[in-house]
Motif scaffolding. Structure first.
Motif, PDB file in Angstrom:
ATOM      1  N   VAL A  55       0.812  -1.331   0.231  1.00  0.00           N
ATOM      2  CA  VAL A  55       0.057  -0.060   0.241  1.00  0.00           C
ATOM      3  C   VAL A  55       0.963   1.450  -0.097  1.00  0.00           C
ATOM      4  O   VAL A  55       0.490   2.139  -0.603  1.00  0.00           O
ATOM      5  N   LEU A  56       1.983   1.196   0.673  1.00  0.00           N
ATOM      6  CA  LEU A  56       2.953   2.496   0.960  1.00  0.00           C
ATOM      7  C   LEU A  56       3.497   2.644  -0.617  1.00  0.00           C
ATOM      8  O   LEU A  56       3.734   3.714  -0.959  1.00  0.00           O
ATOM      9  N   ALA A  57       3.898   1.428  -1.188  1.00  0.00           N
ATOM     10  CA  ALA A  57       4.367   1.603  -2.387  1.00  0.00           C
ATOM     11  C   ALA A  57       3.619   2.088  -3.499  1.00  0.00           C
ATOM     12  O   ALA A  57       3.795   3.198  -4.392  1.00  0.00           O
ATOM     13  N   ALA A  58       2.232   1.646  -3.637  1.00  0.00           N
ATOM     14  CA  ALA A  58       1.259   2.125  -4.261  1.00  0.00           C
ATOM     15  C   ALA A  58       0.787   3.577  -4.032  1.00  0.00           C
ATOM     16  O   ALA A  58       0.647   4.351  -5.006  1.00  0.00           O
ATOM     17  N   ARG A  59       1.013   4.029  -2.700  1.00  0.00           N
ATOM     18  CA  ARG A  59       0.517   5.306  -2.409  1.00  0.00           C
ATOM     19  C   ARG A  59       1.872   6.501  -2.989  1.00  0.00           C
ATOM     20  O   ARG A  59       1.467   7.259  -3.668  1.00  0.00           O
ATOM     21  N   ALA A  60       2.924   5.865  -3.042  1.00  0.00           N
ATOM     22  CA  ALA A  60       4.087   6.692  -3.419  1.00  0.00           C
ATOM     23  C   ALA A  60       4.064   6.932  -4.965  1.00  0.00           C
ATOM     24  O   ALA A  60       4.272   7.936  -5.551  1.00  0.00           O
ATOM     25  N   ARG A  61       3.476   5.933  -5.778  1.00  0.00           N
ATOM     26  CA  ARG A  61       3.493   6.126  -7.151  1.00  0.00           C
ATOM     27  C   ARG A  61       2.276   6.877  -7.381  1.00  0.00           C
ATOM     28  O   ARG A  61       2.438   7.705  -8.530  1.00  0.00           O
ATOM     29  N   ALA A  62       1.101   6.907  -6.652  1.00  0.00           N
ATOM     30  CA  ALA A  62       0.286   7.436  -6.983  1.00  0.00           C
ATOM     31  C   ALA A  62       0.373   9.111  -6.758  1.00  0.00           C
ATOM     32  O   ALA A  62      -0.163  10.169  -7.297  1.00  0.00           O
ATOM     33  N   VAL A  63       1.042   9.469  -5.680  1.00  0.00           N
ATOM     34  CA  VAL A  63       1.583  10.786  -5.210  1.00  0.00           C
ATOM     35  C   VAL A  63       2.582  11.411  -6.539  1.00  0.00           C
ATOM     36  O   VAL A  63       2.184  12.352  -6.694  1.00  0.00           O
TER      37      VAL A  63
END
Length: 288
Positions: free
Chosen positions: A90-98
């Motif tokens: 989830v943290l990795a996906a959030r970073a990509r989304a940001v």
């Protein structure tokens, strides 16, 4: 350390940094990235990305640290979401989304600008003075590594400053004896923040919950019959913000008056650009 800040300087800085942090919550990029790891529900995605820094915590922890969400609403998605995607994913996906969100809203030229790099440096310097004590959401995010790219480092620092202030704000709300819905109703009555229909939809409260909280505020003399804050209600909300400022003063005092002024200036310019690019849904803010 320079403690001679102008009145409300930290609050003004927060009010432009916090929306920059929040842009990803309303971004199609976040939905895309979370769907890619199996999390397709919008509410589940929000709970997961904001809580992931704490690890795969339960609904009780999320409700306690987020404060103004209905427990049963949270429990529909937490801890089930962790069986779909790990906190690390989830943290990795959030970073990509940001990354995708900021590039889309600000543009590649701005992303690569010296102004973004300067803002990141200033915000990270301010965050050095934040305190983990009794601030669980800040403390969890403070344990995450600082991204290398300046626009992501700026977002990370804005997140630290947001959650640091937010954790302190919850202590102030408790001291003011405002429960989660009362806090939302009284804040909305100031004319700031999200419209009630958005709040109820995203926090899990019904119209009956909202009306009951308004009745309790009227019994305390804080809300008028027509839903406006009374003189006492206005005074209480002002006291809440002032006390939140006091508990959140360390990072801005550490940065100093000139640094806070410059960070506010830079973040204001970035926020204006993001807003012009449609960072937030129409009708989200106000009393509607």
């Amino acid at each position: 350390m320079n403690t001679s800040l102008p009145p409300r300087a930290g609050r003004r800085c927060h009010h432009v940094l916090n929306p920059l942090h929040s842009t990803h919550y309303f971004s199609p990029d976040l939905g895309k990235e979370l769907a890619g790891i199996g999390v397709s529900d919008r509410n589940a995605a929000y709970f997961a990305v904001r809580a992931a820094a704490m690890g795969p915590v339960g609904a009780g922890t999320v409700t306690a640290t987020f404060y103004n969400f209905r427990y049963e609403f949270v429990a529909r998605h937490i801890p089930e979401v962790w069986r779909t995607a790990s906190a690390e994913d989830v943290l990795a996906a959030r970073a990509r989304a940001v990354d995708a969100t900021l590039r889309r809203l600000l543009g590649e030229e701005v992303i690569a600008s010296k102004e973004v790099a300067e803002a990141a440096e200033l915000a990270l310097r301010a965050a050095q003075a934040c305190d983990r004590t009794a601030r669980p959401l800040y403390a969890a995010h403070a344990d995450l590594p600082v991204p290398d790219e300046p626009h992501l480092a700026l977002w990370h620092a804005a997140t630290l400053l947001r959650e640091h202030r937010g954790d302190g704000h919850l202590a102030v709300l408790l001291n003011a004896e405002l429960d989660p819905v009362e806090a939302l109703v009284s804040h909305t009555a100031t004319g700031k923040g999200m419209a009630p229909k958005w709040i109820r939809a995203t926090r899990g409260w019904s119209r009956d919950d909202w009306d009951a909280a308004a009745d309790r505020l009227r019994e305390r003399g804080l809300l008028s019959a027509d839903g406006e804050l009374t003189e006492a209600g206005t005074a209480l909300r002002e006291e809440i913000e002032a006390e939140t400022d006091r508990l959140d003063r360390a990072p801005y005092e550490y940065l100093g008056a000139a640094g806070v002024e410059r960070l506010t200036e830079l973040a204001t310019g970035l926020l204006k650009r993001a807003l012009a690019a449609g960072a937030f849904p129409e009708g989200m803010v106000g009393k509607g």
